[in-house]
Design an enzyme around this catalytic site. Structure first.
Site, PDB file in Angstrom:
ATOM      1  N   GLU A  96      -8.839   2.570   6.014  1.00 22.78           N
ATOM      2  CA  GLU A  96      -9.323   2.145   4.814  1.00 22.78           C
ATOM      3  C   GLU A  96      -9.490   0.632   4.587  1.00 22.78           C
ATOM      4  OE1 GLU A  96      -8.614   3.091  -0.010  1.00 22.78           O
ATOM      5  OE2 GLU A  96      -7.096   3.225   1.409  1.00 22.78           O
ATOM      6  N   HIS A  97      -8.314  -0.125   4.800  1.00 27.84           N
ATOM      7  CA  HIS A  97      -7.995  -1.303   4.477  1.00 27.84           C
ATOM      8  C   HIS A  97      -7.654  -1.717   6.119  1.00 27.84           C
ATOM      9  CE1 HIS A  97      -6.934   0.056   0.682  1.00 27.84           C
ATOM     10  NE2 HIS A  97      -7.712  -0.853   0.079  1.00 27.84           N
TER      11      HIS A  97
ATOM     12  N   HIS B  81       1.739   3.075  -3.485  1.00 26.51           N
ATOM     13  CA  HIS B  81       0.730   3.971  -4.124  1.00 26.51           C
ATOM     14  C   HIS B  81       1.077   5.339  -4.215  1.00 26.51           C
ATOM     15  CE1 HIS B  81      -2.691   1.334  -5.045  1.00 26.51           C
ATOM     16  NE2 HIS B  81      -2.646   0.632  -3.892  1.00 26.51           N
TER      17      HIS B  81
ATOM     18  N   ASP C 112      -7.782  -5.249  -4.099  1.00 24.26           N
ATOM     19  CA  ASP C 112      -7.770  -4.288  -4.946  1.00 24.26           C
ATOM     20  C   ASP C 112      -7.900  -4.827  -6.252  1.00 24.26           C
ATOM     21  OD1 ASP C 112      -6.477  -2.514  -3.002  1.00 24.26           O
ATOM     22  OD2 ASP C 112      -4.447  -3.007  -3.649  1.00 24.26           O
TER      23      ASP C 112
ATOM     24  N   GLN D 132       0.681  -1.238  -0.076  1.00 24.78           N
ATOM     25  CA  GLN D 132       0.096   0.063  -0.065  1.00 24.78           C
ATOM     26  C   GLN D 132       0.816   1.247   0.168  1.00 24.78           C
ATOM     27  OE1 GLN D 132      -3.477  -0.329  -0.495  1.00 24.78           O
ATOM     28  NE2 GLN D 132      -2.755  -2.331  -0.799  1.00 24.78           N
TER      29      GLN D 132
ATOM     30  N   HIS E 299     -53.284  21.156   8.452  1.00 25.64           N
ATOM     31  CA  HIS E 299     -52.894  19.403   8.295  1.00 25.64           C
ATOM     32  C   HIS E 299     -54.201  18.604   8.619  1.00 25.64           C
ATOM     33  CE1 HIS E 299     -48.661  20.762   8.124  1.00 25.64           C
ATOM     34  NE2 HIS E 299     -48.342  19.726   7.700  1.00 25.64           N
TER      35      HIS E 299
END
Length: 440
Positions: free
Chosen positions: A339-340, A273, A373, A270, A432
């Site tokens: 995230e992961h 990236h 992924d 990761q 109403h």
């Protein structure tokens, strides 16, 4: 290379944990100041601004902001067969998972002639972003497009940054993935400016653009860098968004049963990236921590993107976090909201069931994030920066609206009329009640 945070012997509240856990120095809030003028420029000048911004940020001035159909066909025809096979298998698996996500419509009968139906209606048009800066992500095309298609969205548009080596068009594999999925509205537009184009639409500036280059969409989805995430935050309310999917994060909760080499490889996978990617190991085992730190040094030197990985691992967003035990470890990863999240511990599946904040959870030694992924079938467009506390990963729900349909007969309305009037009068809204009484 990677710093340590020692939480052993400390009793910390959730607020305290959030304060001490690693985060990047430049977050979405800080990036909004840089992004706001970009959004305003695209909203005002449309395609002219998009070409200027591409020249500034991508180093190329696209002739065709909308990708010609012939370029899409050529990209797929020239795609390496092995890559095509991988993309097709990814599509198959992702489609199977997302087809099962579609909620079922139902009708609730409250009395004779009194029913409420629950409908799920797809939005009409979506803008899907596939990054293309430091790396190229045809996999993100699949994640975005398949989820939208399974939701039943009729209008799909994809944007990805123009590439100098591709003559100002997106990367050929991006184009091939779009053609493979039947998407013919594709734009050579990257970054925050792509989010702005989708949110506000864009008028043409060159004859090739036509009068209107791009019509506005209802929802914008897709991952990107911190500036893409900031842009999505700023346009939320003008359009819907999936989540703030910015620079990637991985957290690994591991004990002494974990393989240090596997953990190190997953952290590096990761970190490659983006220099702002976050890699966090949470463990009660000092021995595992030391072994992983040693492996990181060796493996980082051997990997292709050594400089990028080193920057990410040594940044303030990455750390090895020592805890007293796995109970404290669970509290830490829940406060972090990765995230992961990988869980490599004894009874990993049982511990995964107790996690409440994570974009996606990967259980055991043979479910690395890399699987998610590409080919797990799950979606890799996931919330980052702690937004997993309230946001979900991309799925068909991002493209669906819930609509309730109310149908009552005269008799069914009469049965509750007096109660409606009583509550309406108590709220000092007598009209109403009169709207009900007037029917009888």
């Amino acid at each position: 290379m990677i710093r340590r945070i020692d939480l052993r012997g400390r009793s910390l509240s959730r607020r305290d944990l959030i304060g001490v856990l690693p985060r990047p120095e430049v977050g979405v809030e800080q990036a909004t100041d840089a992004v706001a003028p970009v959004l305003a420029d695209v909203r005002s000048r449309g395609a002219a601004a998009l070409r200027d911004l591409a020249e500034r940020f991508d180093g190329v001035r696209p002739e065709h902001l909308r990708v010609p159909a012939e370029a899409l066909r050529t990209a797929l025809a020239e795609l390496d067969p092995a890559i095509r096979a991988g993309l097709e298998e990814s599509v198959r698996r992702v489609r199977a998972v997302h087809a099962d996500q579609v909620p079922r419509e139902h009708t609730t009968v409250l009395a004779d002639g009194a029913e409420v139906r629950q409908r799920w209606v797809p939005v009409q048009r979506v803008g899907l972003y596939a990054p293309g800066g430091l790396a190229v992500y045809p996999s993100s095309v699949i994640m975005n497009v398949v989820a939208a298609q399974e939701a039943g969205v009729p209008g799909l548009a994809v944007a990805s940054p123009p590439q100098r080596d591709a003559g100002g068009l997106p990367h050929p594999t991006i184009l091939a993935a779009c053609e493979l999925l039947g998407v013919d509205e594709v734009y050579a537009v990257g970054g925050a400016q792509a989010v702005a184009m989708f949110a506000y639409g864009a008028v043409g500036s060159d004859p090739v653009d036509g009068e209107q280059l791009c019509e506005p969409v209802d929802v914008v989805t897709g991952p990107g860098n911190v500036y893409v995430a900031a842009a999505k935050r700023l346009v939320r309310g003008v359009v819907g968004i999936d989540a703030e999917a910015g620079p990637t994060e991985i957290a690994v909760l591991a004990d002494d049963t974990a393989d240090a080499g596997h953990v190190a490889l997953d952290l590096i996978s990761q970190a490659e990236h983006d220099p702002m990617a976050a890699a966090v190991l949470v463990t009660p085992s000092p021995e595992l921590a030391g072994a992983v730190e040693s492996k990181l040094v060796d493996l980082t030197e051997a990997t292709k993107h050594t400089e990028r990985v080193t920057t990410a691992l040594s940044g303030p967003q990455s750390a090895v976090v020592l805890v007293d035990d796995l109970e404290q470890g669970l509290a830490v990863v829940d406060a972090y909201g990765a995230e992961h999240l990988e869980i490599q511990t004894v009874d990993a599946a049982a511990r995964a069931e107790r996690v409440r904040s994570a974009g996606a959870i990967f259980v055991g030694p043979f479910a690395p994030v890399s699987l998610g992924d590409y080919l797990a079938g799950s979606n890799h467009v996931l919330p980052t920066g702690g937004t997993a506390h309230f946001a979900s990963g991309l799925g068909v729900h991002a493209f669906l609206k819930s609509v309730q349909v109310v149908e009552y007969s005269r008799e069914a309305l009469a049965e509750v009329a007096d109660r409606i009037v009583a509550v309406a009068d108590d709220e000092d809204l007598p009209a109403h009640g009169e709207a009900v009484r007037g029917r009888f």
